[in-house]
Enzyme design. Structure first.
Site, PDB file in Angstrom:
ATOM      1  N   ASP A 149       0.828  -1.207   0.000  1.00 18.21           N
ATOM      2  CA  ASP A 149       0.000   0.000   0.000  1.00 18.21           C
ATOM      3  C   ASP A 149       0.861   1.255   0.000  1.00 18.21           C
ATOM      4  OD1 ASP A 149       0.725  -0.816   2.663  1.00 18.21           O
ATOM      5  OD2 ASP A 149      -0.679   0.637   3.485  1.00 18.21           O
TER       6      ASP A 149
ATOM      7  N   GLU B 281      -0.157  -0.904   5.895  1.00 17.62           N
ATOM      8  CA  GLU B 281       0.909  -0.391   6.751  1.00 17.62           C
ATOM      9  C   GLU B 281       0.815   1.112   6.889  1.00 17.62           C
ATOM     10  OE1 GLU B 281       4.836   1.168   8.024  1.00 17.62           O
ATOM     11  OE2 GLU B 281       3.748   1.612   6.184  1.00 17.62           O
TER      12      GLU B 281
END
Length: 375
Positions: A68, A133
């Site tokens: 991400d 994250e």
């Protein structure tokens, strides 16, 4: 001549994986890993995609990272669209180039080269990848670690590909991180008219001496591995917006980045004692987002230092500065954990970029670490 590390990084950047949306990045990585004999276990939780992959058995070296990315901001301010990777003057531009799709590509290509040269490697090589994250991190690495621990999965060494470097790749290796503890504090008063203060109780006035004393505290002096603990007030809110109303409540949010000299319980106890000393009426909510951890010199740190020295001819600094990372969750498994990745000068910024040659160098470093620990 094409470069597999750059090509894979570009393929990943083209997938707009705004946290926690993976946007197909993991499918690409899984396909590459399965092609060289990795067993892949998808471990999705809620809206987050994760996978745990392994090849071989025995002493385990895992590479960890996230697919991400943070939002690109105003796309018009980028020299090129943020999800259209472009190389200019040797720099690869695109959201996630440095944080951390370049590292992911370097890891996978390093694994491909390692397996080709060591098809019967003696240890186990693994990957722990998440799509959560950058945002809440509630359903990412922490959930995978909990699942692995529940079945007594072995993890001896873990290299996190976060962008650790400052000026050249490998000049800084993170061998630990500070803990992070946030306090959400509400001081209760009595709302009233500013012309009649005797009929009210101003929580801002009441809290001011407490806050003055709080910010003056020297929590510790740090140690050989950690800087001194830092406390910073992040948010203060009170009042209705009107100039003639004494507020009924004051909200204060402050965060501690703490060393191994303290525990979260020690910090909480000192804050609560100070609140009682100032006879404040309060409610408090704590959020511990990570304990401090440290990986001392040992097989992993030595292997990483050796790889950096071999390919870049510099001796890396071992630091614990900066924010938290998913390493804080992985350390719970008893693994030695370090972070080694590209230069972090442009992460989360407009025109995020990474030196393309650095990614090639990083792949070689990662491969040498594999060769030292699980060949």
């Amino acid at each position: 001549m094409s470069c597999p590390v750059i090509e894979l990084t570009q393929q990943l950047i083209r997938r707009p994986s705004l946290s926690p949306d993976d946007a197909g990045c993991q499918a690409l990585l899984i396909e590459r890993l399965q092609a060289i004999g990795f067993t892949v276990e998808r471990m999705d939780f809620a809206d987050t995609q994760n996978f745990w992959a392994w090849r071989g058995q025995g002493e385990t070296l895992a590479f960890a990272g996230h697919t991400d990315v943070v939002p690109p901001g105003d796309a018009d301010r980028w020299i090129n669209p943020p999800f259209e990777p472009t190389i200019r003057d040797g720099m690869l531009f695109g959201r996630g180039a440095a944080d951390m799709k370049g590292s992911l590509a370097a890891m996978v290509v390093a694994a491909e080269r390692f397996v080709a040269q060591h098809p019967n490697h003696t240890g186990r090589l693994a990957f722990l990848i998440t799509s959560d994250e950058e945002a809440s991190a509630h359903n990412g690495t922490v959930k995978v670690v909990e699942a692995l621990m529940s079945r007594n999965e072995r993890l001896d060494y873990c290299l996190v590909g976060e962008p650790s470097s400052i000026e050249v790749v490998g000049d800084v290796v993170k061998n630990g991180r500070r803990g992070s503890l946030t306090c959400n504090l509400t001081i209760h008063g009595v709302q009233g008219h500013v012309a009649y203060p005797h009929l009210a109780d101003n929580p801002v006035h009441r809290a001011a001496p407490f806050l003055n004393e709080l910010v003056a505290i020297e929590w510790d002096q740090g140690n050989e591995f950690f800087p001194a603990t830092s406390m910073q007030i992040a948010n203060i809110q009170a009042g209705t917006g009107s100039n003639n109303v004494i507020p009924g409540e004051l909200f204060v949010q402050f965060n501690f980045r703490f060393s191994t000299e303290l525990t979260d319980e020690m910090i909480k106890a000192q804050v609560l004692a100070l609140l009682e000393k100032h006879q404040l009426r309060y409610t408090v909510d704590w959020w511990l987002s990570g304990q401090p951890f440290l990986t001392a010199r040992g097989k992993l740190v030595d292997a990483v230092v050796n790889a950096v020295e071999h390919y870049n001819e510099i001796k890396p600094q071992l630091l614990t500065t900066g924010g938290t990372s998913d390493g804080r969750f992985i350390a719970r498994m008893g693994a030695q954990v370090v972070e080694l990745g590209p230069v972090n000068a442009t992460i989360h910024k407009i025109n995020e970029c990474v030196n393309a040659a650095d990614l090639q160098l990083l792949a070689r470093m990662y491969q040498r670490i594999m060769e030292q620990l699980v060949a």
